[in-house]
Structure formats: structure tokens, C-alpha cells
Design an enzyme around this catalytic site. Structure first.
Site, PDB file in Angstrom:
ATOM      1  N   LYS A 130       0.815  -1.193   0.027  1.00  0.00           N
ATOM      2  CA  LYS A 130      -0.019   0.055   0.058  1.00  0.00           C
ATOM      3  C   LYS A 130       0.815   1.257  -0.156  1.00  0.00           C
ATOM      4  O   LYS A 130       1.972   1.415   1.046  1.00  0.00           O
ATOM      5  CB  LYS A 130      -0.888   0.207   1.337  1.00  0.00           C
ATOM      6  N   ASP A 146      -3.355   4.473  -1.484  1.00  0.00           N
ATOM      7  CA  ASP A 146      -4.562   4.847  -0.885  1.00  0.00           C
ATOM      8  C   ASP A 146      -4.487   6.392  -0.422  1.00  0.00           C
ATOM      9  O   ASP A 146      -3.911   6.882   0.677  1.00  0.00           O
ATOM     10  CB  ASP A 146      -3.897   4.489   0.793  1.00  0.00           C
ATOM     11  N   LYS A 205      -7.134   8.232  -0.307  1.00  0.00           N
ATOM     12  CA  LYS A 205      -8.357   8.819   0.216  1.00  0.00           C
ATOM     13  C   LYS A 205      -9.048  10.224  -0.230  1.00  0.00           C
ATOM     14  O   LYS A 205      -9.021  11.195   0.477  1.00  0.00           O
ATOM     15  CB  LYS A 205      -7.966   8.973   1.861  1.00  0.00           C
ATOM     16  N   ASP A 221     -13.374  15.336  -2.096  1.00  0.00           N
ATOM     17  CA  ASP A 221     -13.402  16.766  -2.841  1.00  0.00           C
ATOM     18  C   ASP A 221     -14.790  17.023  -3.406  1.00  0.00           C
ATOM     19  O   ASP A 221     -15.493  15.998  -3.285  1.00  0.00           O
ATOM     20  CB  ASP A 221     -12.288  17.226  -3.736  1.00  0.00           C
ATOM     21  N   THR A 228     -10.136   3.832  11.020  1.00  0.00           N
ATOM     22  CA  THR A 228     -10.041   2.961  12.204  1.00  0.00           C
ATOM     23  C   THR A 228      -9.219   3.530  13.652  1.00  0.00           C
ATOM     24  O   THR A 228      -9.321   3.130  14.466  1.00  0.00           O
ATOM     25  CB  THR A 228      -9.190   1.623  11.999  1.00  0.00           C
ATOM     26  N   ARG A 242       2.796  -0.873  10.545  1.00  0.00           N
ATOM     27  CA  ARG A 242       3.860  -0.825  11.729  1.00  0.00           C
ATOM     28  C   ARG A 242       4.191  -2.299  12.302  1.00  0.00           C
ATOM     29  O   ARG A 242       5.183  -2.672  12.611  1.00  0.00           O
ATOM     30  CB  ARG A 242       3.457  -0.013  12.996  1.00  0.00           C
TER      31      ARG A 242
END
Ligand code: C5P
Length: 254
Positions: free
Chosen positions: A58, A85, A87, A90, A144, A234
Site C-alpha cells: 500500500k 491509498d 483517500k 473533494d 480505524t 507498523r
């Protein structure tokens, strides 16, 4: 309440040709490693360490804004699947234009924020409809990292699960069947929108540091809840041995 002229259950999925991926495919086809790095050398060093184990990467805002298209092109040239990604959120005309610009890159998945609303979501889906081999479009529901208290601060009194479900239904009725949601609400999403493609970040193997995430689950429980893809950052990228961390997660996914 969402005005009924915006939410019609009958809207056909404009990306139906892509369909839900096979739930029985190999774990490596379901694990997406988030390359949240500030530059290409660091990101590609991790890719080198995971080559042979991981097939999906990603590229998020940190890496994309630092490197532009080149990192996506490099990953595609090396045969990986890429989740871009960005996101996007607009006005409809701008998001539709952004879709057309980014579609040429050859990424396999692309995100827009469902909270952009039905007109924006429809414009995004329609902009990709004319593109050969379009990326799978995913609508991000509730991040999340958001919990009920944070939603309240932005004026949303619904629980994260309720609000995520509302946004998922808006996305579905705008012709988008791919959703990004927390593993906590994946089972409910799967029940209400059985044909959707569910991508779940917020994955934490037992004992892993939680960081800024709030609505989390282990790899096994996210899959059991009906997730099609798990996004892990992570717990792999910051591990002392990323390849070992990835192989633990892949084993748990089996
Ligand atoms: O490091 P960690 O596993 O928390 O990374 C999760 C990744 O998933 C990040 O790249 C983050 O941008 C992304 N993401 C998320 N929540 C969403 C959508 C994407 O955490 N709703």
C-alpha cells in the site's frame, strides 16, 4: 437520515465486473503491507526484505507525496499489486478528474472517502467506468483511528459501527462495492452487503503495539469476520525482523 433521492438500494455496482475476490485464495494474496515511509529507498528496502512472501503493498499519502508516481510504477514493474491509498475527498468534478489522472498509473486499488457523499462517490465510480483495467475503487468508511468520542467531536452521535454501516450503504448505492472498514464492523458489513469487498486496516497481532489505532482486531479474527484483505503497517514495518513478522501474520491467516 439520508435523503432517499441519494440512497437507492437498486443502484447497480459499477465495478461489478471485478466482483468479490475468492475467499479461499492464499494468505499472501490477502495481506497488504502499508509502506508508510518518507522516501522511496526506505520503502523499497522493506519491499526487498519481503519479496517472495508478500504480493501487495500500500502506498499512502506519506510516500506518494514524497515520491509521486515513480514508486507506484516501480512496484508495478516488479510485479506487485499496489493499493494506492490517497483517500480522495473533494467536490465531485475534482474527484472525477483525479480518478481519471490516477487511473493511468495502473494501481490495483484506489480509495475515496465515503463521507464525500453520494454525488461525489457516483462521480468517482463513473469516471473509472470508461478506463481500461480500472483499479478497484474502495470507499473509506470510518477511519480505524476514530472512536465514539472523536466522532462526537465532529458532530456525529452514532457509534463508529453505525456510522460506518451508513457510509457503506451510501457507497453501495452509489455503485461502489469495495469498502475500507474496521475489522470490528466487518461481520455486520458482510451480513448487510454480502457481495462487498472488505479491506480492513487496524490489524494487530496479539501483543503488538496499538499506536494511534482504536478499532482493532487480530489477523485471524479479521478474516473470521469476513475481511477480504488485511492492511498491516507498523506491526511489520517497525518490527526488528519484518520478514519474520510478516511470516507470523501469514501463518496466523492460514
Ligand atoms: O501501521 P498501521 O498498521 O496502523 O497502518 C494502517 C494503515 O492503514 C495506514 O497506512 C493507514 O493510513 C491505513 N488506514 C487506516 N484506517 C483506515 C484506512 C486506512 O489505518 N480507515
Amino acid at each position: 437520515m439520508v435523503p432517499s433521492e441519494y440512497v437507492t438500494q437498486e443502484a447497480p455496482a459499477r465495478d461489478a465486473a471485478q466482483g468479490r475476490p475468492d475467499p479461499n485464495r492464499q494468505p499472501a494474496e490477502k495481506l497488504i503491507v502499508a509502506l508508510d515511509f518518507p522516501d522511496a529507498p526506505q520503502a523499497l528496502a522493506l519491499v526487498d526484505r519481503l519479496e517472495g512472501q508478500c504480493r501487495w503493498f500500500k502506498v499512502g499519502l506519506e510516500l506518494y507525496l514524497a515520491t509521486g508516481n515513480s514508486v507506484v510504477e516501480t512496484l508495478k514493474r516488479r510485479g506487485f499489486s499496489v493499493f494506492l491509498d490517497l483517500k480522495l475527498h473533494d467536490i465531485p468534478n475534482t474527484v472525477a478528474g483525479a480518478m481519471r489522472s490516477v487511473a493511468r498509473l495502473g494501481a490495483d486499488m484506489l480509495t475515496v472517502h465515503a463521507s464525500g457523499g453520494p454525488v461525489m462517490l457516483t462521480a468517482a465510480a463513473e469516471a473509472l467506468a470508461g478506463v481500461p483495467k480500472p483499479p478497484r475503487l474502495l470507499a473509506v468508511t470510518v477511519l480505524t483511528s476514530m472512536d465514539a468520542a472523536q466522532l462526537t467531536t465532529i458532530g456525529i452521535s452514532a457509534t463508529p459501527g453505525e456510522h460506518a454501516l451508513l457510509l457503506a450503504q451510501i457507497a453501495a448505492s452509489s455503485g461502489i462495492s469495495g469498502l475500507v472498514c474496521s475489522p470490528e464492523e466487518a461481520a455486520q458489513m458482510r451480513k448487510i452487503l454480502p457481495a462487498s469487498t472488505l479491506v480492513t486496516p487496524g490489524i494487530r497481532p496479539a501483543g503488538a503495539a496499538i499506536g494511534d489505532q482504536k478499532r482493532i482486531a487480530t489477523p485471524a479474527s479479521a478474516l473470521a469476520a469476513g475481511a477480504d484483505y488485511l492492511v498491516v503497517g507498523r506491526p511489520i514495518t517497525q518490527a526488528a525482523d519484518p520478514a519474520d513478522a510478516a511470516s507470523h501474520i501469514l501463518r496466523e491467516m492460514e
